[in-house]
Design a protein around this motif. Structure first.
Motif, PDB file in Angstrom:
ATOM      1  N   ARG A  50     -14.136  -1.280  -8.357  1.00 41.81           N
ATOM      2  CA  ARG A  50     -16.037  -1.360  -8.787  1.00 41.81           C
ATOM      3  C   ARG A  50     -15.946  -1.107 -10.189  1.00 41.81           C
ATOM      4  N   PHE A  77     -14.956  -4.141 -12.402  1.00 36.62           N
ATOM      5  CA  PHE A  77     -15.736  -5.308 -12.275  1.00 36.62           C
ATOM      6  C   PHE A  77     -17.112  -5.223 -12.720  1.00 36.62           C
ATOM      7  N   ILE A 101     -19.478  -3.074 -11.261  1.00 34.61           N
ATOM      8  CA  ILE A 101     -20.405  -2.874  -9.958  1.00 34.61           C
ATOM      9  C   ILE A 101     -20.924  -1.479 -10.259  1.00 34.61           C
ATOM     10  N   PRO A 125     -21.513  -7.294 -12.951  1.00 32.81           N
ATOM     11  CA  PRO A 125     -20.505  -8.292 -12.424  1.00 32.81           C
ATOM     12  C   PRO A 125     -20.731  -9.389 -13.247  1.00 32.81           C
ATOM     13  N   ARG A 126     -21.847  -9.838 -13.717  1.00 34.87           N
ATOM     14  CA  ARG A 126     -21.844 -11.291 -14.437  1.00 34.87           C
ATOM     15  C   ARG A 126     -21.089 -10.927 -15.927  1.00 34.87           C
ATOM     16  N   ILE A 157     -17.407 -11.230 -14.874  1.00 33.64           N
ATOM     17  CA  ILE A 157     -17.066 -12.609 -14.630  1.00 33.64           C
ATOM     18  C   ILE A 157     -16.913 -13.337 -15.713  1.00 33.64           C
ATOM     19  N   GLY A 193     -20.280  -7.272   4.149  1.00 34.21           N
ATOM     20  CA  GLY A 193     -21.481  -6.640   3.150  1.00 34.21           C
ATOM     21  C   GLY A 193     -21.472  -7.178   1.725  1.00 34.21           C
ATOM     22  N   GLU A 194     -20.260  -7.364   1.535  1.00 37.08           N
ATOM     23  CA  GLU A 194     -20.323  -7.595  -0.256  1.00 37.08           C
ATOM     24  C   GLU A 194     -19.789  -9.205  -0.394  1.00 37.08           C
ATOM     25  N   GLY A 195     -19.295  -9.967   0.727  1.00 35.63           N
ATOM     26  CA  GLY A 195     -18.635 -11.126   0.554  1.00 35.63           C
ATOM     27  C   GLY A 195     -19.451 -12.381   0.906  1.00 35.63           C
ATOM     28  N   ASN A 244     -27.915 -12.314   1.482  1.00 33.28           N
ATOM     29  CA  ASN A 244     -26.891 -11.051   1.224  1.00 33.28           C
ATOM     30  C   ASN A 244     -27.052 -10.755  -0.417  1.00 33.28           C
ATOM     31  N   THR A 304     -26.328  -8.186  -2.096  1.00 34.86           N
ATOM     32  CA  THR A 304     -25.252  -7.398  -2.749  1.00 34.86           C
ATOM     33  C   THR A 304     -24.200  -8.511  -3.047  1.00 34.86           C
ATOM     34  N   ALA A 305     -23.729  -9.294  -1.928  1.00 34.36           N
ATOM     35  CA  ALA A 305     -22.715 -10.422  -2.098  1.00 34.36           C
ATOM     36  C   ALA A 305     -23.067 -11.265  -3.293  1.00 34.36           C
ATOM     37  N   SER A 306     -24.447 -11.750  -3.517  1.00 36.25           N
ATOM     38  CA  SER A 306     -25.000 -12.518  -4.614  1.00 36.25           C
ATOM     39  C   SER A 306     -24.721 -12.022  -5.988  1.00 36.25           C
ATOM     40  N   ARG A 307     -25.095 -10.824  -5.972  1.00 35.18           N
ATOM     41  CA  ARG A 307     -24.938 -10.207  -7.190  1.00 35.18           C
ATOM     42  C   ARG A 307     -23.394 -10.158  -7.659  1.00 35.18           C
ATOM     43  N   PHE A 308     -22.447  -9.724  -6.629  1.00 34.53           N
ATOM     44  CA  PHE A 308     -21.155  -9.642  -6.935  1.00 34.53           C
ATOM     45  C   PHE A 308     -20.734 -11.014  -7.212  1.00 34.53           C
ATOM     46  N   SER A 309     -21.316 -11.978  -6.713  1.00 35.03           N
ATOM     47  CA  SER A 309     -20.753 -13.394  -7.281  1.00 35.03           C
ATOM     48  C   SER A 309     -21.379 -13.790  -8.594  1.00 35.03           C
ATOM     49  N   GLY A 310     -21.977 -12.949  -9.206  1.00 33.53           N
ATOM     50  CA  GLY A 310     -22.582 -13.188 -10.439  1.00 33.53           C
ATOM     51  C   GLY A 310     -23.943 -13.936 -10.606  1.00 33.53           C
ATOM     52  N   VAL A 311     -24.505 -13.868  -9.470  1.00 33.97           N
ATOM     53  CA  VAL A 311     -26.067 -14.366  -9.293  1.00 33.97           C
ATOM     54  C   VAL A 311     -27.015 -13.344 -10.022  1.00 33.97           C
TER      55      VAL A 311
END
Lengths: 500, 339
Positions: A302, A305, A307, A327-328, A331, A344-346, B208, B210-217
């Motif tokens: 985390r 990345f 987070i 994260p942006r 990435i 939860g996070e995927g 979701n 959290t998942a969106s944020r982790f995907s860079g949204v």
């Protein structure tokens, strides 16, 4: 030893598609601290929930003091004398200490709460733990350790004979833990039976008298703590006998020194999360983060990345200092992260496979330039084929896919970005063996193509097979690093268990 | 499923349209049977008149609010401030047309920009400050009317500006101009959501976060944008409301309309928990509510007790949408049939 106070025989608990507990025996004696150990998914929490009446058992028997017990709710279990303190303290933060201890059973007269009596009873409950607190203080303003004590005081007040502590120390510091242990010992000496669950190996040996180890829902065995070394304990938890382990070939290794360093972290850490550590990952290299659950592996991922922002140390990408605080940004610098918490996070559960797959790519393109539909189709077709994703079509909501196929879609989400470094946190958790092998194969092929991989797994075999280098973590610290031929299950376990 | 790449006609199938449509049809059937002349239409001066046209015209405000509210709710939020934002846009326009020489082409954008900014302020409270949406937007719901009062100096400002009067009372292509306004907004919003990635981001964040944020949204920008957009929709509705009565009545305009808008969205099949949304469903939901209101007026139900039947219909449609409830009912009937 005398008959057990709480005796479970051949307990079985099934959930759709999974056997969570299979013929598990468990004996808890009065006047002992009994640790239940096991990796994630071993069945610890299911066992506790069966004991406390959250789940009905499917088969087997449970006896408390010789009497058969069928608790249908936590209230029934409490009435029978089994009290539980959960990891997340389930108290009311805005009420006072005294109110929390006696919540729901305050002494009443004509329906009116008798406050003087409430205070007296609360004082008595705390005195049993050797504590003197300001009873009118709001619970929120107390430290986590005090809150934990209040929860225990509350649990004990109901004439408890069995006390279950589910990860009570996970949010406590060393002094607070010591104070808790003092109370636990005292209660044990008073004849209370204490079931203790923790991920911290040091603590098991410090506090417990006996240990029951579970693995994949089955009983591994019950041991006296003094007779089980930490090494043996880890072996039992992971299903490896340390003596019997043999060095396994890890396949061809590249000469590590010849490749460019993609990511370099120096002294990165975060208070309360992970102690400062160094980590570097080169092109075409798989670096494993080994260690048990809770050892700080995910926390490290985390930090990398963005987070959680590190509060110490520096991160360099291609030799240039970067601040990855979202994260942006990670990435944009070519990083990708597949979380261990798929649900939860995927996944975005109600969106289609296609939308889930293109999400990261679309996010980096911004809101306006929608990925043309032809390209979306092509991407989906490519990855459904390449990763062998089993789905009716790309428009199927991802929540309708199996865990393994969901994981593959998430991998595809990141592979489509063509990242330079991908962090895989337990990519094979909760998926079937076939998908597991495919993901392992995929990781190796990514390495061949020059991608850098940070690979996190609790399964030593997987780590040994897959990784070029392994950073081993214990208790939120990096305790060592192995590379090449040094990577054996035995060496990793040595580091995981090593005393300072 | 509601995939942006699906055929246009499938864009709107986020939630099932069946139940709100069924509710609307049932209500219209009642009107057809029991209300005299409900379906009577006549053409005067080239304009269409009749109860059905009135429903479209009077429902336009709720429909506009519902469009913005749909997106806010899709991100898992709610916007209680839209009624007050209507008052603010009405107040601004009334003051500007009466006290300045500015043209409507200047005044309308100013009013909409103001409500968009205030909406974005809601978005900042929600996404940056992390305040619960219901509390964050309550601030402007309460404070917004005060702002509107400040703008009008506490007076009801009346106007006779021809352009402003046209917005809420004029006709275009034989129908009230408001119908065109709603259609254009529905079209623009749909295109914006489905022809760009905005819809994907809104649904991903709502489903979701959290998942969106982790995907860079950028989840913050998404929330800021939907609350801002809701502000624009409220601003437009406020223009219509002011135009209807040729005045800015800051204390009364748009009162309780935020609730109608939320009802419309929920009835239309967008879940309050966020995720998939259905713009057309919300429009149908708004029409359902307006038809109900109009029916009660024509039936002579006293306005004081009108909320009661309204509540009953809303509960009925919401129950029909609940899979759990349908399964329960199905189970009951199934058991009885087999017994």
């Amino acid at each position: 030893m005398a008959d057990a106070l709480l005796a479970l025989r051949e307990i079985r608990k099934e959930f759709p598609g999974v056997v969570a507990l299979d013929k598990v025996d468990f004996n808890l004696h009065a006047g002992e601290v009994h640790a239940v150990m096991g990796e994630n998914g071993a069945g610890k929490s299911t066992l506790i929930k069966v004991i406390t009446g959250v789940y009905p058992r499917d088969a087997g028997s449970m006896e408390l003091d010789g009497k058969s017990l069928h608790p249908r709710s936590t209230l029934e279990a409490e009435a029978a004398g089994i009290s539980t303190v959960y990891q997340e303290v389930n108290l009311v933060g805005t009420l006072s200490v005294a109110e929390n201890i006696l919540l729901g059973r305050q002494p009443r007269k004509f329906g009116i709460i008798r406050w003087d009596e409430t205070r007296r009873l609360a004082e008595k409950a705390l005195a049993r733990l050797g504590l003197e607190l300001d009873l009118s203080r709001q619970l929120d303003s107390c430290s986590m350790a005090i809150q934990q004590m209040v929860a225990i005081a509350r649990a004990l007040d109901i004439n408890a004979r069995v006390l279950i502590l589910d990860e009570p120390t996970s949010s406590l510091d060393e002094q607070e833990t010591a104070a808790l242990f003092k109370v636990m010992r005292q209660l044990r000496d008073e004849g209370l039976a204490i079931l203790f669950v923790t991920h911290f190996l040091d603590q098991v040996h410090e506090i417990s008298d006996r240990i029951t180890v579970l693995r994949n829902g089955a009983l591994v065995g019950e041991y006296k703590t003094v007779e089980l070394t930490r090494m043996q304990l880890i072996g039992k938890m992971l299903g490896r006998e340390p003596e019997a382990l043999q060095d396994k070939s890890t396949g061809s290794k590249w000469a590590a020194e010849t490749r460019d360093e993609i990511l370099r972290g120096e002294g990165i850490g975060r208070k309360g999360s992970v102690h400062p550590l160094d980590l570097s990952v080169r092109r075409g290299e798989v670096v494993g983060l080994g260690g048990l659950l809770g050892s700080g592996r995910t926390e490290t991922a985390r930090l990398l990345f963005g987070i959680d922002a590190p509060d110490s140390g520096r991160v360099q990408i291609d030799g240039q200092a970067k601040s990855l605080n979202h994260p942006r940004k990670a990435i944009a610098n070519g990083l990708a992260f597949c979380s261990e918490d798929r649900k939860g996070e995927g996944i975005i559960p109600n969106l289609s496979l296609r939308e889930n797959l293109i999400l990261a790519m679309q996010a980096s393109r911004g809101p306006v330039r929608l990925l043309p539909s032809a390209e979306q189709e092509q991407l989906c077709a490519h990855y459904i084929d390449a990763l062998n994703i089993k789905t009716p079509n790309a428009a199927t909501p991802i929540c309708n896919l199996s865990g393994g196929n969901q994981q593959k879609v998430l991998l595809a989400r990141w592979l489509a970005m063509q990242p330079r470094l991908i962090i895989l946190d337990e990519p094979a958790r909760g998926i079937d063996v076939g998908a597991k092998a495919e993901i392992e194969k995929l990781v190796r092929s990514l390495r061949e193509k020059g991608m850098a991989v940070v690979f996190i797994s609790s399964e030593l075999e997987e780590v040994v097979h897959t990784c070029d280098r392994v950073a081993v973590m214990r208790d939120r610290r990096k305790v060592g690093e192995l590379s090449g031929e040094e990577i054996t299950e035995q060496r990793i376990m040595d580091l995981m268990a090593h005393h300072e | 499923m509601n995939d942006p790449m699906a055929k246009p006609k499938e864009w709107f199938q986020g939630g099932s349209l069946v139940w709100p449509l069924l509710g609307l049809v049932a209500l219209l059937a009642y009107d057809f049977l029991f209300v005299d002349g409900f379906f009577r239409l006549e053409v005067r001066d080239g304009h269409l008149y009749g109860t059905l046209v009135d429903i479209l015209n009077q429902g336009s405000k709720t429909m506009l609010l519902a469009l913005g509210m749909t997106l806010v709710i899709a991100t898992g939020g709610v916007d209680l401030s839209v009624g007050s934002l209507m008052a603010i846009s009405g107040a601004l326009v009334a003051v500007l047309v009466t006290q300045t020489e500015m043209s409507l082409a200047m005044i309308v954008p100013i009013a909409l920009a103001a409500t968009a900014l205030l909406g974005a302020f809601n978005g900042v409270l929600v996404s940056v400050a992390g305040i619960q949406p219901i509390v964050a937007t309550l601030i402007l719901m309460v404070g917004g009317r005060g702002i509107a009062m400040l703008i009008t100096g506490g007076q009801i400002v009346t106007f006779e500006h021809a352009g402003m009067v046209y917005i809420g009372n004029g006709h275009f292509l034989g129908l009230p101009f408001t119908v065109t306004l709603v259609l254009v907004m529905l079209l623009v919003t749909s295109l914006l959501m489905r022809k760009t990635a905005c819809g994907l981001f809104v649904e991903a964040v709502g489903d979701n976060e959290t998942a969106s944020r982790f995907s860079g949204v950028s989840t913050r920008s998404v929330k800021l944008a939907v609350y801002g957009f809701s502000g624009i929709c409220a601003g437009l509705a406020g223009l219509i409301a002011a135009s209807n009565i040729k005045a800015a009545d800051s204390s009364r305009v748009g009162e309780m309309m935020e609730l109608d808008a939320i009802f419309a969205v929920v009835v239309g099949g967008t879940a309050l928990t966020g995720g998939r949304f259905n713009l057309l469903g919300s429009i149908i939901g708004a029409l359902l509510i307006q038809t109900l209101t109009t029916t009660m007026i024509t039936q002579g139900v006293p306005p004081a007790i009108a909320p009661v039947p309204k509540a009953i219909v809303i509960v009925a449609v919401c129950l029909l949408q609940s899979e759990k409830f349908r399964a329960e009912i199905g189970g009951r009937f199934g058991r009885r049939a087999s017994a």
